[in-house]
Design a protein around this motif. Sequence first.
Motif, PDB file in Angstrom:
ATOM      1  N   VAL A  19       1.237  -1.166  -0.039  1.00  0.00           N
ATOM      2  CA  VAL A  19       0.485  -0.093   0.100  1.00  0.00           C
ATOM      3  C   VAL A  19       0.840   1.341   0.440  1.00  0.00           C
ATOM      4  O   VAL A  19       1.211   0.965   1.364  1.00  0.00           O
ATOM      5  CB  VAL A  19      -1.315   0.258   0.848  1.00  0.00           C
ATOM      6  N   PRO A  20       1.364   1.761  -0.760  1.00  0.00           N
ATOM      7  CA  PRO A  20       1.362   3.221  -1.186  1.00  0.00           C
ATOM      8  C   PRO A  20       1.368   4.395   0.100  1.00  0.00           C
ATOM      9  O   PRO A  20       0.293   4.150   0.767  1.00  0.00           O
ATOM     10  CB  PRO A  20       1.207   4.049  -2.472  1.00  0.00           C
ATOM     11  N   MET A  21       2.631   4.541   0.351  1.00  0.00           N
ATOM     12  CA  MET A  21       2.767   5.334   1.818  1.00  0.00           C
ATOM     13  C   MET A  21       1.692   7.426   0.876  1.00  0.00           C
ATOM     14  O   MET A  21       1.901   7.630   0.060  1.00  0.00           O
ATOM     15  CB  MET A  21       3.838   5.936   1.697  1.00  0.00           C
ATOM     16  N   VAL A  22       0.768   7.768   2.458  1.00  0.00           N
ATOM     17  CA  VAL A  22       0.261   8.868   2.108  1.00  0.00           C
ATOM     18  C   VAL A  22       0.897  10.060   2.817  1.00  0.00           C
ATOM     19  O   VAL A  22       0.837   9.160   4.232  1.00  0.00           O
ATOM     20  CB  VAL A  22      -0.872   8.940   1.340  1.00  0.00           C
ATOM     21  N   ASN A  23       0.247  11.175   2.592  1.00  0.00           N
ATOM     22  CA  ASN A  23      -0.007  12.105   3.770  1.00  0.00           C
ATOM     23  C   ASN A  23      -1.696  11.880   4.516  1.00  0.00           C
ATOM     24  O   ASN A  23      -2.046  12.110   4.377  1.00  0.00           O
ATOM     25  CB  ASN A  23       0.233  13.381   2.946  1.00  0.00           C
ATOM     26  N   ASN A  24      -1.609  11.206   5.534  1.00  0.00           N
ATOM     27  CA  ASN A  24      -2.766  11.147   6.793  1.00  0.00           C
ATOM     28  C   ASN A  24      -2.461  12.770   7.855  1.00  0.00           C
ATOM     29  O   ASN A  24      -3.567  12.297   8.944  1.00  0.00           O
ATOM     30  CB  ASN A  24      -3.045   9.516   7.372  1.00  0.00           C
ATOM     31  N   GLY A  25      -2.480  13.663   7.443  1.00  0.00           N
ATOM     32  CA  GLY A  25      -2.044  15.048   7.918  1.00  0.00           C
ATOM     33  C   GLY A  25      -1.310  14.822   9.513  1.00  0.00           C
ATOM     34  O   GLY A  25      -0.189  13.919   8.763  1.00  0.00           O
ATOM     35  N   SER A  26      -1.694  15.407  10.610  1.00  0.00           N
ATOM     36  CA  SER A  26      -0.306  15.784  11.410  1.00  0.00           C
ATOM     37  C   SER A  26      -1.426  16.369  13.084  1.00  0.00           C
ATOM     38  O   SER A  26      -2.278  16.419  12.965  1.00  0.00           O
ATOM     39  CB  SER A  26       0.832  16.566  11.468  1.00  0.00           C
ATOM     40  N   SER A  27      -0.644  15.416  13.491  1.00  0.00           N
ATOM     41  CA  SER A  27      -1.145  16.039  15.297  1.00  0.00           C
ATOM     42  C   SER A  27       0.039  15.550  15.982  1.00  0.00           C
ATOM     43  O   SER A  27       0.947  15.521  16.548  1.00  0.00           O
ATOM     44  CB  SER A  27      -2.217  15.044  15.719  1.00  0.00           C
ATOM     45  N   HIS A  28      -0.481  16.963  17.395  1.00  0.00           N
ATOM     46  CA  HIS A  28       0.257  16.898  18.356  1.00  0.00           C
ATOM     47  C   HIS A  28       0.059  16.576  19.923  1.00  0.00           C
ATOM     48  O   HIS A  28      -0.681  17.645  20.066  1.00  0.00           O
ATOM     49  CB  HIS A  28       0.691  17.880  18.379  1.00  0.00           C
ATOM     50  N   LYS A  29      -0.044  15.624  20.809  1.00  0.00           N
ATOM     51  CA  LYS A  29      -0.689  15.764  21.852  1.00  0.00           C
ATOM     52  C   LYS A  29       0.094  15.428  22.643  1.00  0.00           C
ATOM     53  O   LYS A  29       0.643  14.132  22.917  1.00  0.00           O
ATOM     54  CB  LYS A  29      -1.969  14.581  21.388  1.00  0.00           C
ATOM     55  N   VAL A  30       0.192  16.197  23.889  1.00  0.00           N
ATOM     56  CA  VAL A  30       1.117  15.695  25.083  1.00  0.00           C
ATOM     57  C   VAL A  30       0.179  15.922  26.594  1.00  0.00           C
ATOM     58  O   VAL A  30      -0.314  17.283  26.950  1.00  0.00           O
ATOM     59  CB  VAL A  30       2.383  16.662  25.078  1.00  0.00           C
ATOM     60  N   PHE A  31       0.110  14.952  27.254  1.00  0.00           N
ATOM     61  CA  PHE A  31      -1.223  15.125  28.385  1.00  0.00           C
ATOM     62  C   PHE A  31       0.225  15.034  29.765  1.00  0.00           C
ATOM     63  O   PHE A  31       0.388  14.042  29.891  1.00  0.00           O
ATOM     64  CB  PHE A  31      -1.544  13.754  28.131  1.00  0.00           C
ATOM     65  N   GLN A  32       0.274  15.572  31.142  1.00  0.00           N
ATOM     66  CA  GLN A  32       1.309  15.789  31.484  1.00  0.00           C
ATOM     67  C   GLN A  32       0.223  15.276  33.102  1.00  0.00           C
ATOM     68  O   GLN A  32      -0.546  15.514  32.797  1.00  0.00           O
ATOM     69  CB  GLN A  32       1.737  17.177  31.843  1.00  0.00           C
ATOM     70  N   GLY A  33       0.983  14.437  33.318  1.00  0.00           N
ATOM     71  CA  GLY A  33       0.366  13.888  35.164  1.00  0.00           C
ATOM     72  C   GLY A  33       0.857  14.291  36.174  1.00  0.00           C
ATOM     73  O   GLY A  33       1.707  15.000  35.649  1.00  0.00           O
ATOM     74  N   LYS A  34       0.406  14.061  36.922  1.00  0.00           N
ATOM     75  CA  LYS A  34       1.374  13.617  38.355  1.00  0.00           C
ATOM     76  C   LYS A  34       0.904  12.873  38.835  1.00  0.00           C
ATOM     77  O   LYS A  34       0.425  12.299  40.227  1.00  0.00           O
ATOM     78  CB  LYS A  34      -0.316  15.319  39.186  1.00  0.00           C
ATOM     79  N   LEU A  35       2.730  12.821  39.022  1.00  0.00           N
ATOM     80  CA  LEU A  35       3.327  11.222  39.566  1.00  0.00           C
ATOM     81  C   LEU A  35       3.845  11.168  40.831  1.00  0.00           C
ATOM     82  O   LEU A  35       4.637  12.108  41.130  1.00  0.00           O
ATOM     83  CB  LEU A  35       3.555  10.635  38.479  1.00  0.00           C
TER      84      LEU A  35
END
Length: 246
Positions: free
Chosen positions: A107-123
């Motif tokens: 299956v040829p590679m395609v561009n499915n967009g971009s995302s950036h998610k970071v969830f900081q916890g309290k450990l």
Amino acid sequence: MTFIENTKKSFDVISDYLFKSLQTGEQLNLNLHAEDSIFVRFNGNKVRQNTCVNQKNLSLTLQTQGKTSKIHFSLTGNEASYKVRADEFLQLARQECELLPVDEFQVPMVNNGSSHKVFQGKLLNSENLFDAIMESAQGADLAGLYCAGPIVSANKNSMGQSHFFATENFFLDYSIYFGEKAVKAVYAGTEWSQAEYETNLKSSLAQLELMKRPKKVLAPGKYKAYLAPAASAELFSMLSWGSLSY
């Protein structure tokens, strides 16, 4: 710089370098999985093992001339060493593609967009981790595993796709024993709450009091039995071990 920030920088460096190294007709996909976790094993409400795991694993998929090669390797050292290892494994992938037959289902590679998610916890930190878990369980035979830290999953391809996900979480999978009997429980999340943990622990201790009642010997026959949610989950998960699905 935090582990998450350092990992993103490392991934950006090696992905940009590899994409610039591609030849005509080549497509490249990169997947990164990384963690900086602490593992603490308890038995008898005492620490029996204390281990830290810091690792960054990269998966490289090269497509060229209708062929596909996949290689996995670890990122260690500095940026210079990243590039040296990247060159080695990209060349290895090219050599492997020369030997492989054409992949009819590629299956040829395609561009499915971009995302950036970071969830900081309290450990829990290393200074209060042990006291927070063991002091509330004094007098009990607690055994289990505590694991916590940041986890990163990222993806990029040479078509421009870019996704980055990171989270900080923890879990404490434990049992409290009374002789040969035990109550199992789990406390997990992204923010440690001492009050919630102690409530969880008190619930387990209350269940253990029921386990302390004298045994009743049952004659052969048909009986109704109650399985706690945790026990039912264990049984159903066992049925999906490479055999039946959920």
